[in-house]
Scaffold this motif. Structure first.
Motif, mmCIF file in Angstrom:
data_model
loop_
_atom_site.group_PDB
_atom_site.id
_atom_site.type_symbol
_atom_site.label_atom_id
_atom_site.label_comp_id
_atom_site.label_asym_id
_atom_site.label_seq_id
_atom_site.Cartn_x
_atom_site.Cartn_y
_atom_site.Cartn_z
ATOM 1 N N ASP A 179 22.527 -39.956 -17.663
ATOM 2 C CA ASP A 179 22.269 -39.214 -18.890
ATOM 3 C C ASP A 179 21.206 -39.963 -19.692
ATOM 4 O O ASP A 179 21.259 -41.199 -19.794
ATOM 5 N N PRO A 180 20.203 -39.240 -20.241
ATOM 6 C CA PRO A 180 19.169 -39.940 -21.025
ATOM 7 C C PRO A 180 19.727 -40.836 -22.125
ATOM 8 O O PRO A 180 19.097 -41.831 -22.495
ATOM 9 N N ALA A 181 20.923 -40.515 -22.620
ATOM 10 C CA ALA A 181 21.530 -41.349 -23.663
ATOM 11 C C ALA A 181 21.852 -42.750 -23.150
ATOM 12 O O ALA A 181 22.016 -43.686 -23.932
ATOM 13 N N LEU A 191 18.106 -49.939 -14.899
ATOM 14 C CA LEU A 191 18.326 -48.506 -14.736
ATOM 15 C C LEU A 191 18.541 -48.156 -13.273
ATOM 16 O O LEU A 191 19.412 -47.359 -12.929
ATOM 17 N N GLY A 192 17.724 -48.747 -12.396
ATOM 18 C CA GLY A 192 17.884 -48.493 -10.969
ATOM 19 C C GLY A 192 19.239 -48.942 -10.462
ATOM 20 O O GLY A 192 19.912 -48.237 -9.716
ATOM 21 N N PHE A 196 22.733 -43.648 -9.373
ATOM 22 C CA PHE A 196 23.621 -43.140 -8.322
ATOM 23 C C PHE A 196 23.555 -43.959 -7.034
ATOM 24 O O PHE A 196 24.578 -44.277 -6.432
ATOM 25 N N PHE A 197 22.344 -44.287 -6.600
ATOM 26 C CA PHE A 197 22.171 -45.008 -5.336
ATOM 27 C C PHE A 197 22.120 -46.522 -5.511
ATOM 28 O O PHE A 197 21.975 -47.256 -4.536
#
Length: 461
Positions: A179-181, A191-192, A196-197
């Motif tokens: 989510d951008p939040a 972030l990476g 998800f992965f």
């Protein structure tokens, strides 16, 4: 009554009784005591004319029918007295399946500009031009699979989502489940890791690297699927989403690669000329008057093959005032590619052995240590249609090339493994399917050979 498609009706060997035709009305003309409907169901370029005698029931049914309406017509297929048509439908029943409001339906019987039709991409397939293009696209897709099947290639599916950049250019979209939040205050690495992965993910720019892995197990393979590039380009040759045909061959060199590319272009163009005659006639008559000679030239003569250095020399001595300068170490631009094809040689050209600085890290370094075993197949009007190479199969050389291009071998450990375990010479190429369709149809903008083009600022449909 049995439904029959319009293409089958128009090619019938004899009259047919008690048939049903379903399609969309192209035109409606009313006369005293009867009406004419021109109906098209998408199965072919031509319309089927239906003649309908007026009865009270028919008149009532016809009142709601106009251009664009979906209808079902029942009756008999009979010889037509009209010029230019063998059969017509003598209709006894008319059913309105879906009305089209005549005040707002945007496709009337007139020519519309390509620019306007791009704004109604959900409706433009009903026009003659785009219906023909989509039928040719379908036939050409089948031709691609037939070509490789006849040569013993295996069709493989490579990932749409990837964690690597095949081209090394960095022009990739980002896929995230975050989510951008959740983005605020985190570094790109964080972030990476949180995604998800567990690492950054992107829609693929090419299936080549995975194709190589599969070729070094199955021999000859190809992939044919969508690819994505976040290149902010508004040229007539670029889309953000497009389809690529990518064969990879084990135990093959650059000559094998050039041979396959030339054979494939000739085979698929020949398939279109033979099997899409009526639709191609539309483009030859209304889009590109030189289309037929261009396609015949592709089929007639062998393609020219020349080293990059000779190509640059020809361009430098041409006397042409090119917009982009020509010189060794400079990549060829479309204007250079088209000059070679259209003016100097007047046929397709394969340029090979490019300077290593302007080509990708995975292309095999030649013995001169200056050039790589790369090749581009250039065609009239388009320029580059195919880009390929012999792949670098030597582990030490490939590791050095990865480092030289600013990446790290650790990013490509799995790719390097196939150089560690049973490495073999291999080669392959990528062919942009939309550019092949531009070549075959004479259409000059890539946005018009794909049903729903994705370009900067456009994602409506």
């Amino acid at each position: 009554m049995q439904r029959i498609k319009i293409n089958a009706a128009l090619n019938a060997e004899a009259p047919l009784t008690d048939i049903v035709v379903k399609g969309w009305v192209r035109t409606k003309r009313d006369s005293k005591g009867f009406s004419f409907l021109e109906v098209n169901d998408g199965s072919c370029l031509k319309n089927l004319q239906a003649v309908i005698d007026h009865t009270p029931e028919i008149v009532r049914a016809l009142e709601g029918i106009g251009t664009g309406a979906a209808v079902a017509l029942g009756g008999d297929l009979v010889p037509s007295p009209g010029k230019g048509q063998k059969w017509e439908l003598k209709a006894r029943s008319v059913e309105l399946l879906g009305a089209a409001d005549q005040e707002t339906f945007p496709l009337q019987k007139k020519r519309h500009s390509d620019e306007f039709l791009r704004t109604i991409a959900h409706l433009r397939p009903r026009t003659n031009k785009y219906g023909a293009m989509l039928r040719i696209r379908s036939e050409m897709s089948f031709a691609v699979h037939q070509f490789f099947r006849d040569r013993g290639f295996f069709y493989v599916h490579t990932p749409i989502l990837t964690g690597s950049d095949c081209e090394g250019a960095g022009e990739m979209f980002r896929v995230t489940s975050l989510d951008p939040a959740q983005w605020g205050g985190k570094s790109a690495a964080e972030l990476g890791a949180a995604d998800f992965f567990g690492r950054p993910a992107h829609p693929t720019v090419s299936g080549q690297l995975e194709g190589e892995l599969l070729a070094l197990a199955l021999g000859d393979v190809y992939t044919f699927g969508p690819t994505f590039r976040a290149e902010n380009s508004n040229t007539p040759k670029h889309c953000a989403e497009f389809w690529m045909i990518e064969p990879e061959m084990a135990f093959a060199d650059l000559t094998d690669d050039m041979n396959l590319a030339e054979d494939m272009v000739k085979a698929t163009v020949g398939w279109a000329v033979e099997r899409c005659a009526a639709d191609l006639d539309l483009f030859a008559n209304f889009v590109d008057k030189e289309l037929r000679p261009t396609l015949e030239g592709i089929l007639k003569d062998p393609f020219v093959r020349l080293p990059y250095t000779e190509a640059v020399d020809i361009l430098a001595k041409s006397g042409k005032a090119f917009e982009f300068p020509v010189g060794y170490g400079v990549d060829l631009q479309t204007e250079h590619e088209r000059y070679l094809c259209e003016e100097h040689f007047k046929r397709p050209v394969i340029v090979y052995d490019y300077p290593k600085e302007i080509k990708a890290f995975y292309m095999r370094l030649n013995d001169d240590d200056r050039t790589v075993g790369a090749m581009d197949l250039l065609v009239p009007r388009i320029g580059e249609l195919v880009g390929g190479s012999q792949r670098e199969e030597r582990l030490d050389v490939l590791e050095r090339r990865i480092t030289e291009t600013g990446m790290t071998p650790e990013q490509y450990s799995w790719y390097l493994d196939i150089r560690r375990f049973g490495s073999a010479p291999h080669a392959g190429f990528g062919l942009g399917f939309e550019r092949l369709l531009m070549l075959v149809t004479g259409i000059t903008n890539i946005r018009d050979v794909i049903a729903f083009p994705r370009t900067p600022g456009h994602l409506e449909f």
